[in-house]
Design an enzyme around this catalytic site. Sequence first.
Site, PDB file in Angstrom:
ATOM      1  N   HIS A  67      15.431  33.618  59.429  1.00  0.00           N
ATOM      2  CA  HIS A  67      15.553  32.980  58.109  1.00  0.00           C
ATOM      3  C   HIS A  67      14.582  33.671  57.143  1.00  0.00           C
ATOM      4  CE1 HIS A  67      16.448  29.479  55.510  1.00  0.00           C
ATOM      5  NE2 HIS A  67      15.175  29.528  55.154  1.00  0.00           N
TER       6      HIS A  67
ATOM      7  N   GLY B 113       9.660  25.790  48.378  1.00  0.00           N
ATOM      8  CA  GLY B 113       8.568  26.531  47.758  1.00  0.00           C
ATOM      9  C   GLY B 113       7.422  26.861  48.704  1.00  0.00           C
ATOM     10  N   PHE B 114       7.259  26.056  49.746  1.00  0.00           N
ATOM     11  CA  PHE B 114       6.122  26.275  50.651  1.00  0.00           C
ATOM     12  C   PHE B 114       6.504  25.934  52.090  1.00  0.00           C
ATOM     13  CE2 PHE B 114       4.637  25.094  46.466  1.00  0.00           C
ATOM     14  CZ  PHE B 114       3.724  26.104  46.183  1.00  0.00           C
TER      15      PHE B 114
ATOM     16  N   MET C 186      17.799  20.713  52.235  1.00  0.00           N
ATOM     17  CA  MET C 186      16.343  20.847  52.245  1.00  0.00           C
ATOM     18  C   MET C 186      15.740  19.533  52.732  1.00  0.00           C
ATOM     19  SD  MET C 186      15.625  23.930  51.369  1.00  0.00           S
ATOM     20  CE  MET C 186      13.864  23.672  51.624  1.00  0.00           C
TER      21      MET C 186
ATOM     22  N   MET D 258      15.659  31.108  46.777  1.00  0.00           N
ATOM     23  CA  MET D 258      15.095  30.058  45.913  1.00  0.00           C
ATOM     24  C   MET D 258      14.761  30.715  44.580  1.00  0.00           C
ATOM     25  SD  MET D 258      12.762  28.305  48.846  1.00  0.00           S
ATOM     26  CE  MET D 258      12.965  29.720  49.909  1.00  0.00           C
TER      27      MET D 258
ATOM     28  N   SER E 270       6.423  27.099  60.403  1.00  0.00           N
ATOM     29  CA  SER E 270       5.103  26.873  60.994  1.00  0.00           C
ATOM     30  C   SER E 270       5.196  26.428  62.442  1.00  0.00           C
ATOM     31  CB  SER E 270       4.344  25.791  60.225  1.00  0.00           C
ATOM     32  OG  SER E 270       4.735  25.752  58.906  1.00  0.00           O
TER      33      SER E 270
ATOM     34  N   MET F 290      11.535  33.707  47.028  1.00  0.00           N
ATOM     35  CA  MET F 290      11.105  32.787  45.954  1.00  0.00           C
ATOM     36  C   MET F 290      10.730  33.590  44.715  1.00  0.00           C
ATOM     37  SD  MET F 290       8.570  30.419  48.206  1.00  0.00           S
ATOM     38  CE  MET F 290       9.057  29.770  49.799  1.00  0.00           C
TER      39      MET F 290
ATOM     40  N   HIS G 243      17.742  32.837  52.273  1.00  0.00           N
ATOM     41  CA  HIS G 243      17.654  31.604  51.495  1.00  0.00           C
ATOM     42  C   HIS G 243      17.047  31.960  50.142  1.00  0.00           C
ATOM     43  CE1 HIS G 243      15.484  27.418  51.115  1.00  0.00           C
ATOM     44  NE2 HIS G 243      16.397  27.610  50.179  1.00  0.00           N
TER      45      HIS G 243
ATOM     46  N   ASP H 256      16.295  22.643  56.635  1.00  0.00           N
ATOM     47  CA  ASP H 256      15.143  23.516  56.388  1.00  0.00           C
ATOM     48  C   ASP H 256      13.953  22.725  55.849  1.00  0.00           C
ATOM     49  OD1 ASP H 256      13.465  25.614  55.838  1.00  0.00           O
ATOM     50  OD2 ASP H 256      14.716  26.506  54.278  1.00  0.00           O
ATOM     51  N   GLY H 257      12.842  22.771  56.601  1.00  0.00           N
ATOM     52  CA  GLY H 257      11.586  22.198  56.128  1.00  0.00           C
ATOM     53  C   GLY H 257      11.026  21.143  57.060  1.00  0.00           C
ATOM     54  N   GLY H 258       9.835  21.411  57.591  1.00  0.00           N
ATOM     55  CA  GLY H 258       9.155  20.414  58.429  1.00  0.00           C
ATOM     56  C   GLY H 258       9.828  20.130  59.749  1.00  0.00           C
TER      57      GLY H 258
ATOM     58  N   ASP I 130      13.043  33.693  53.345  1.00  0.00           N
ATOM     59  CA  ASP I 130      12.839  32.863  52.153  1.00  0.00           C
ATOM     60  C   ASP I 130      12.429  33.724  50.960  1.00  0.00           C
ATOM     61  OD1 ASP I 130      13.181  30.079  53.061  1.00  0.00           O
ATOM     62  OD2 ASP I 130      11.553  30.590  54.442  1.00  0.00           O
TER      63      ASP I 130
ATOM     64  N   SER J 246      11.751  30.748  60.442  1.00  0.00           N
ATOM     65  CA  SER J 246      11.526  31.216  59.072  1.00  0.00           C
ATOM     66  C   SER J 246      10.404  32.243  59.067  1.00  0.00           C
ATOM     67  CB  SER J 246      11.144  30.052  58.166  1.00  0.00           C
ATOM     68  OG  SER J 246      10.638  30.577  56.951  1.00  0.00           O
TER      69      SER J 246
HETATM   70  C1  DX5 Z   1      10.488  26.199  52.164  1.00  0.00           C
HETATM   71  C2  DX5 Z   1      11.275  27.256  52.902  1.00  0.00           C
HETATM   72  C3  DX5 Z   1      11.319  27.041  54.361  1.00  0.00           C
HETATM   73  C4  DX5 Z   1       9.969  27.129  55.035  1.00  0.00           C
HETATM   74  C5  DX5 Z   1      10.014  26.268  56.256  1.00  0.00           C
HETATM   75  O1  DX5 Z   1      10.686  26.371  50.820  1.00  0.00           O
HETATM   76  O2  DX5 Z   1      12.615  27.265  52.443  1.00  0.00           O
HETATM   77  O3  DX5 Z   1      12.235  27.898  55.002  1.00  0.00           O
HETATM   78  O4  DX5 Z   1       9.606  28.444  55.371  1.00  0.00           O
HETATM   79  O5  DX5 Z   1       8.741  26.210  56.793  1.00  0.00           O
HETATM   80  P1  DX5 Z   1       8.271  25.012  57.719  1.00  0.00           P
HETATM   81  O6  DX5 Z   1       9.149  25.020  58.920  1.00  0.00           O
HETATM   82  O7  DX5 Z   1       6.857  25.374  58.001  1.00  0.00           O
HETATM   83  O8  DX5 Z   1       8.437  23.744  56.919  1.00  0.00           O
HETATM   84 ZN    ZN Z   2      14.104  28.389  53.699  1.00  0.00          ZN
END
Ligand code: DX5
Ligand code: ZN
Length: 217
Positions: free
Chosen positions: A34, A143-144, A138, A69, A199, A38, A67, A176-178, A36, A9
């Site tokens: 990827h 969002g973050f 998700m 959002m 991250s 927003m 993606h 997607d996420g964590g 993002d 991402s």
């Molecule tokens: C969150 C995004 C993700 C985000 C993932 O809203 O859609 O794509 O960038 O970041 P990590 O891998 O750090 O959770």
């Molecule tokens: Zn994403």
Amino acid sequence: MSRKLIAPSFLAADFANIQQEVEMLNSSEADYIHIDIMDGVFVPNISFGFPVCQAIHQHAKKPMDFHLMIEHADPYLEDCIKAGAEIITVHEEACRHLHRTVTEIRRLGAKAGVVINPHRPVSALEEILPYVDLVLLMSVNPGFGGQKFIETTFDKVRKLKKMVDQANPEIIIEIDGGVNDKNAGELFNAGADMLVAGSFVFKSDDPRQTISNLKKA
Ligand code: DX5
Ligand code: ZN
């Protein structure tokens, strides 16, 4: 069979060095970049817009996975295509006429994906599955970047995998996420085809190696 695709991402990249970051991805085993987007309305954050996407696209040798959002995706689908989108995913709760939106994405020549938030049941996707190429689950609230993986995602992937195998086994299951090296293997085993990692990739000492490790998870 899981396809084991990795989509770093770009949200977690160093925006002062876009070209170098994209070149790092070009020379890595990443399958997609990827992106993002927003709007500060559908999610409580604003990321970046099309001028930044164009800058990424200008250097990218990997396909781009957008993606969205955002509350109002329809007016921006063509902009995504112009900025290099090969996949466009939209949130099922954000699109009042979801079937119209995914049909339009396909008409424009991209793969159409639908995204589902952590609190929503996968059964909500039943009627849209025949019209999409990808489902994005998700595993954090959107969002973050940098949030903690929600553990109930594993069961959700298994449920979705059963639905997808019945409806259309070609559908890509994206998470997607964590995502990190502790959950990647189990996600692939549960039926995920594609993992987004922000991250965990960009904040690691050797992002290229981290991507390669995730692919082997
Ligand atoms: C969150 C995004 C993700 C985000 C993932 O809203 O859609 O794509 O960038 O970041 P990590 O891998 O750090 O959770
Ligand atoms: Zn994403």
